[in-house]
Design a protein around this motif. Structure first.
Motif, PDB file in Angstrom:
ATOM      1  N   GLY A  77       0.805  -1.213   0.000  1.00  0.00           N
ATOM      2  CA  GLY A  77       0.000   0.000   0.000  1.00  0.00           C
ATOM      3  C   GLY A  77       0.839   1.263   0.000  1.00  0.00           C
ATOM      4  O   GLY A  77       0.501   2.245  -0.677  1.00  0.00           O
ATOM      5  N   SER A  79       3.809   1.515  -1.292  1.00  0.00           N
ATOM      6  CA  SER A  79       4.382   1.638  -2.640  1.00  0.00           C
ATOM      7  C   SER A  79       3.362   2.212  -3.619  1.00  0.00           C
ATOM      8  O   SER A  79       3.725   2.956  -4.535  1.00  0.00           O
ATOM      9  N   TYR A  80       2.066   1.898  -3.426  1.00  0.00           N
ATOM     10  CA  TYR A  80       1.038   2.499  -4.275  1.00  0.00           C
ATOM     11  C   TYR A  80       1.003   4.012  -4.083  1.00  0.00           C
ATOM     12  O   TYR A  80       0.930   4.774  -5.051  1.00  0.00           O
ATOM     13  N   GLY A  84       3.176   4.687  -7.039  1.00  0.00           N
ATOM     14  CA  GLY A  84       2.178   4.174  -7.954  1.00  0.00           C
ATOM     15  C   GLY A  84       2.511   2.806  -8.505  1.00  0.00           C
ATOM     16  O   GLY A  84       2.025   2.420  -9.572  1.00  0.00           O
ATOM     17  N   TYR A  85       3.337   2.037  -7.773  1.00  0.00           N
ATOM     18  CA  TYR A  85       3.683   0.693  -8.227  1.00  0.00           C
ATOM     19  C   TYR A  85       2.427  -0.181  -8.244  1.00  0.00           C
ATOM     20  O   TYR A  85       1.694  -0.251  -7.273  1.00  0.00           O
ATOM     21  N   SER A  86       2.225  -0.870  -9.327  1.00  0.00           N
ATOM     22  CA  SER A  86       1.102  -1.803  -9.423  1.00  0.00           C
ATOM     23  C   SER A  86       1.553  -3.251  -9.387  1.00  0.00           C
ATOM     24  O   SER A  86       0.726  -4.162  -9.318  1.00  0.00           O
ATOM     25  N   CYS A  90       0.053  -7.788  -6.422  1.00  0.00           N
ATOM     26  CA  CYS A  90      -1.021  -7.594  -7.395  1.00  0.00           C
ATOM     27  C   CYS A  90      -1.946  -8.807  -7.490  1.00  0.00           C
ATOM     28  O   CYS A  90      -2.669  -8.969  -8.471  1.00  0.00           O
ATOM     29  N   PRO A  94      -6.348  -3.626  -4.884  1.00  0.00           N
ATOM     30  CA  PRO A  94      -5.479  -2.855  -3.974  1.00  0.00           C
ATOM     31  C   PRO A  94      -6.191  -1.856  -3.071  1.00  0.00           C
ATOM     32  O   PRO A  94      -5.525  -1.134  -2.328  1.00  0.00           O
ATOM     33  N   ARG A  97      -5.585  -2.026   0.813  1.00  0.00           N
ATOM     34  CA  ARG A  97      -4.168  -1.781   1.100  1.00  0.00           C
ATOM     35  C   ARG A  97      -3.827  -0.302   0.929  1.00  0.00           C
ATOM     36  O   ARG A  97      -3.097   0.276   1.733  1.00  0.00           O
ATOM     37  N   ALA A  98      -4.359   0.295  -0.145  1.00  0.00           N
ATOM     38  CA  ALA A  98      -4.109   1.717  -0.368  1.00  0.00           C
ATOM     39  C   ALA A  98      -4.741   2.568   0.729  1.00  0.00           C
ATOM     40  O   ALA A  98      -4.153   3.561   1.179  1.00  0.00           O
ATOM     41  N   HIS A 126       5.990  -9.328  -3.450  1.00  0.00           N
ATOM     42  CA  HIS A 126       5.375  -8.730  -2.266  1.00  0.00           C
ATOM     43  C   HIS A 126       6.158  -9.071  -1.004  1.00  0.00           C
ATOM     44  O   HIS A 126       6.292  -8.240  -0.105  1.00  0.00           O
TER      45      HIS A 126
END
Length: 205
Positions: A77, A79-80, A84-86, A90, A94, A97-98, A126
């Motif tokens: 989360g 990293s998102y 903006g890592y997807s 994955c 998400p 987590r975000a 992950h």
């Protein structure tokens, strides 16, 4: 200007002493009705249940150590929110987590950059990223998790309110209080609603 007879009659009626029947009508107008009292009572019960729910979830969040899946969910989360890592974690949607990572990102948590070794191992990305996140935030790792867990509590309170609202619209106020109580007192919700992850705890009751 001439005063119309109808207006004179209204002035006389308004200046006349109030009869007992008129006093009763005025008192009934301003006194709460039975429906208003029932609505207020149901609101008090639901508010008390939500307060109890918040206290229980906060205690669960502070009393339990980091679980095996939270270990990767919070790092993903963050990293998102940071980059903006997807690709990190994955395997599932998400959104939760975000949401959990929002206060952690605002608190200035360090989010490691992805290196080539992690990129070429998509099934373990992950876990690798979670290990890097742990090392980068080792000194305040637990406080970041506690902050994220507390941020999950409003979501569960929203779920309890929605359940009670739907039950109230269909079956009445007693059903609204009963539905809220069933949600709040559910061991599944009480034990997991403040933990991080992608569990659909709002749908479990």
């Amino acid at each position: 200007s001439r005063i119309q007879p109808g207006r004179i009659a209204k002035l006389i009626a308004s200046s006349a002493p109030r009869t007992p029947h008129r006093r009763v009508a005025i008192r009934q107008r301003f006194e709460p009705t039975q429906m208003t009292k029932a609505r207020f009572s149901a609101g008090l019960w639901i508010g008390g249940l939500l307060a109890l729910h918040t206290i229980v979830l906060a205690w669960v969040a502070a009393a339990n150590s980091v679980t095996f899946d939270e270990y990767s969910h919070l790092a993903a989360g963050v990293s998102y929110g940071k980059y903006g890592y997807s690709a990190v974690n994955c395997h599932s949607p998400p959104l939760l987590r975000a949401w959990a990572a929002m206060p952690v990102v605002l608190a200035g948590a360090v989010a490691p950059l992805l290196d080539e070794r992690i990129v070429y191992h998509p099934y373990h990305i992950h876990r690798d990223y979670a290990e890097a996140f742990l090392r980068a935030n080792f000194d305040r790792y637990w406080s970041l998790f506690l902050l994220a867990r507390l941020w999950m509590i409003p979501l569960s309170c929203l779920g309890a309110w929605l359940v009670s609202r739907w039950a109230g619209e269909v079956y009445g106020r007693r059903a609204a209080v009963a539905a809220c109580a069933l949600y709040v007192l559910s061991p599944t919700v009480a034990g997991r609603a403040s933990l991080l992850g992608n569990r659909k705890f709002l749908a479990k009751p």
